[in-house]
Scaffold this motif. Structure first.
Motif, PDB file in Angstrom:
ATOM      1  N   VAL A 184      14.906  -6.637  -6.216  1.00 37.18           N
ATOM      2  CA  VAL A 184      14.466  -5.318  -5.754  1.00 37.18           C
ATOM      3  C   VAL A 184      15.330  -4.276  -6.455  1.00 37.18           C
ATOM      4  O   VAL A 184      16.533  -4.476  -6.623  1.00 37.18           O
ATOM      5  CB  VAL A 184      14.637  -5.210  -4.219  1.00 37.18           C
ATOM      6  N   ASP A 231      13.836   0.586   4.566  1.00 33.14           N
ATOM      7  CA  ASP A 231      12.817   0.646   3.501  1.00 33.14           C
ATOM      8  C   ASP A 231      12.953  -0.558   2.569  1.00 33.14           C
ATOM      9  O   ASP A 231      11.959  -1.111   2.085  1.00 33.14           O
ATOM     10  CB  ASP A 231      13.002   1.915   2.635  1.00 33.14           C
ATOM     11  N   ILE A 232      14.196  -0.931   2.289  1.00 31.92           N
ATOM     12  CA  ILE A 232      14.439  -2.017   1.333  1.00 31.92           C
ATOM     13  C   ILE A 232      14.297  -3.381   2.028  1.00 31.92           C
ATOM     14  O   ILE A 232      13.689  -4.306   1.482  1.00 31.92           O
ATOM     15  CB  ILE A 232      15.854  -1.881   0.704  1.00 31.92           C
ATOM     16  N   LYS A 234      12.439  -4.317   4.405  1.00 34.63           N
ATOM     17  CA  LYS A 234      11.037  -4.714   4.633  1.00 34.63           C
ATOM     18  C   LYS A 234      10.426  -5.324   3.370  1.00 34.63           C
ATOM     19  O   LYS A 234       9.624  -6.250   3.439  1.00 34.63           O
ATOM     20  CB  LYS A 234      10.213  -3.502   5.063  1.00 34.63           C
ATOM     21  N   VAL A 235      10.808  -4.797   2.213  1.00 35.54           N
ATOM     22  CA  VAL A 235      10.291  -5.346   0.955  1.00 35.54           C
ATOM     23  C   VAL A 235      10.931  -6.719   0.689  1.00 35.54           C
ATOM     24  O   VAL A 235      10.270  -7.652   0.212  1.00 35.54           O
ATOM     25  CB  VAL A 235      10.544  -4.363  -0.216  1.00 35.54           C
ATOM     26  N   PHE A 238       9.114  -9.225   2.756  1.00 30.83           N
ATOM     27  CA  PHE A 238       7.848  -9.567   2.102  1.00 30.83           C
ATOM     28  C   PHE A 238       8.077 -10.585   0.980  1.00 30.83           C
ATOM     29  O   PHE A 238       7.392 -11.609   0.884  1.00 30.83           O
ATOM     30  CB  PHE A 238       7.178  -8.297   1.552  1.00 30.83           C
ATOM     31  N   LEU A 239       9.096 -10.327   0.153  1.00 34.83           N
ATOM     32  CA  LEU A 239       9.333 -11.198  -1.013  1.00 34.83           C
ATOM     33  C   LEU A 239       9.716 -12.623  -0.632  1.00 34.83           C
ATOM     34  O   LEU A 239       9.366 -13.570  -1.332  1.00 34.83           O
ATOM     35  CB  LEU A 239      10.417 -10.585  -1.916  1.00 34.83           C
ATOM     36  N   ILE A 252      10.994  -5.439  -8.358  1.00 33.95           N
ATOM     37  CA  ILE A 252      10.178  -4.506  -7.584  1.00 33.95           C
ATOM     38  C   ILE A 252      10.942  -3.189  -7.389  1.00 33.95           C
ATOM     39  O   ILE A 252      12.011  -3.160  -6.759  1.00 33.95           O
ATOM     40  CB  ILE A 252       9.844  -5.103  -6.196  1.00 33.95           C
ATOM     41  N   VAL A 254      11.643   0.161  -5.634  1.00 38.73           N
ATOM     42  CA  VAL A 254      11.413   0.762  -4.309  1.00 38.73           C
ATOM     43  C   VAL A 254      12.279   2.015  -4.282  1.00 38.73           C
ATOM     44  O   VAL A 254      13.458   1.975  -3.906  1.00 38.73           O
ATOM     45  CB  VAL A 254      11.838  -0.201  -3.174  1.00 38.73           C
TER      46      VAL A 254
END
Ligand SMILES: NC(=O)c1ccc[n+]([C@@H]2O[C@H](COP(=O)([O-])OP(=O)(O)OC[C@H]3O[C@@H](n4cnc5c(N)ncnc54)[C@H](O)[C@@H]3O)[C@@H](O)[C@H]2O)c1
Length: 268
Positions: A184, A231-232, A234-235, A238-239, A252, A254
Motif C-alpha cells: 500500500v 483509511d489505510i 481498511k485497504v 481488503f488485500l 495500491i 491510497v
C-alpha cells in the motif's frame, strides 16, 4: 455475519502505533489472532489490551525488525504458539527524521531508515514465510513517496521505492506457494511519525509553525483532507482477505489524489 479473518494468525509489525495499530484492531474485529511486533512496549501493550477488552486474541513481542536474531527468535515463538502464520503486515517504519539532501544526511540516518524500512521486511518475510505452509498474504507499507519524490527526504523515498520492488519480487517468487504479496502506498496520514518529522523540521522547510506545515500537507491532497490510519487499514484488510484472492504484486495508492498531479484551480 461471517468474519473475514476467522481462524487466521496475523503478525503485524509496527502494531504499537498509527496504521499498524489500526490494522491490528480491525483484524481482531474480523476474527484474527493478532501478534504485534514492535520496539514500543507501552504502545504494543495498549494495542493488545484494546483488543482483549473486545474479547479478541492478541499478543505483543518487543522486537526490533532490523536485527535478524530478534526476528528469528520471535518467529520461533509464534510457531510454538500457533503452529502457523497466515498474514504478515509490515507496518514498522521510520521517516528520515533528520530531513536533508544526501549531502546533509548523516550515514547513520541512511542506515536506520534503510534497515528499518527495507531490511526489516526482508527479515520478517525470511523467517515467517516458512510458517505459511497453507499459503498466506503479506502486505507491506510503502508510500506515495515510493512512486514520486519530495524534497529533503531522499533516503525515505528510496526506501519506499525499494519496498515496492521487494513486494513485486517476493510476489513472483512465492506465487507458487500460494502466498500473495502486495503493498500500500499511502499519502500523508496524521500519525506520530508525521507529527515527529513536522515538529522537528518545519522551520527548515520554511514554515513558521507546525500547523502551517500540516496545512500545506493537507492542501496538497486534492480530496481536501489528510488520511487516517483507518483509511489505510481498511485497504490492508481488503488485500489480505479472500476478496483480493487474485491480487499479488500490486502497489495500491491510497492518497486522496496526492500523486495525481498539481491542480491550478486555486487553493482549498
Ligand atoms: N503516516 C503516513 O503519512 C505514512 C505515509 C506513507 C507511508 N507510511 C508508512 O506506514 C507505516 C506506518 O507508519 P505510521 O504513520 O503508522 O507510523 P507510526 O510511527 O505511528 O508507527 C510506526 C511503528 O513502527 C515501530 N517501529 C519503528 N522502528 C521499528 C523497529 N526497528 N522495529 C520494530 N518496530 C519499529 C514504531 O515503534 C511504531 O510503533 C510506515 O512504514 C510508514 O513509512 C506512513
Amino acid at each position: 455475519m461471517t468474519k473475514k479473518l476467522n481462524g487466521k494468525v496475523a503478525v503485524i509489525t509496527g502494531g504499537s502505533s498509527g496504521i499498524g495499530r489500526e490494522t491490528a484492531l480491525l483484524f481482531a474485529e474480523e476474527g484474527a489472532k493478532v501478534v504485534v511486533w514492535d520496539i514500543d512496549e507501552k504502545g504494543g501493550e495498549d494495542t493488545v489490551s484494546a483488543i482483549r477488552k473486545k474479547a479478541g486474541e492478541a499478543r505483543f513481542f518487543k522486537i526490533d525488525v532490523r536485527f535478524s536474531a530478534e526476528v528469528e527468535k520471535a518467529a520461533k515463538e509464534v510457531a510454538q504458539l500457533y503452529g502457523k502464520v497466515d498474514i504478515l503486515v509490515n507496518s514498522a517504519g521510520v521517516h528520515q527524521y533528520r530531513a536533508g539532501s544526501v549531502v546533509e544526511t548523516p550515514e547513520e540516518e541512511y542506515d536506520k531508515v534503510m534497515d528499518t524500512n527495507v531490511k526489516g521486511i526482508f527479515l520478517t518475510s525470511k523467517y515467517l514465510i516458512p510458517l505459511m505452509s497453507d499459503g498466506g498474504s503479506i502486505v507491506n507499507l510503502a508510500s506515495a513517496w515510493g512512486t514520486i519524490v519530495s524534497n529533503k527526504v531522499p533516503i525515505y523515498c528510496t526506501s519506499k521505492a525499494a519496498v515496492i520492488q521487494l513486494t513485486k519480487a517476493m510476489a513472483l517468487d512465492h506465487a507458487v506457494d500460494k502466498i500473495r504479496v502486495n503493498c500500500v502506498c499511502p499519502g500523508t496520514c496524521k500519525t506520530a511519525m508525521v507529527e515527529k518529522i513536522i515538529n522537528l523540521n518545519y522551520k527548515d522547510f520554511g514554515f513558521d509553525s507546525p500547523d502551517s506545515m500540516w496545512e500545506s500537507r493537507r492542501s496538497n491532497h486534492p480530496m481536501g483532507r489528510l488520511g487516517t490510519p483507518t483509511d489505510i487499514a481498511k485497504v490492508i484488510l481488503f488485500l489480505v482477505s479472500d476478496d483480493a484472492s487474485w491480487m499479488t504484486g500490486s502497489a495500491i495508492i491510497v492518497d486522496g489524489g496526492y500523486t495525481l498531479g498539481k491542480s491550478f484551480v486555486g487553493k482549498r
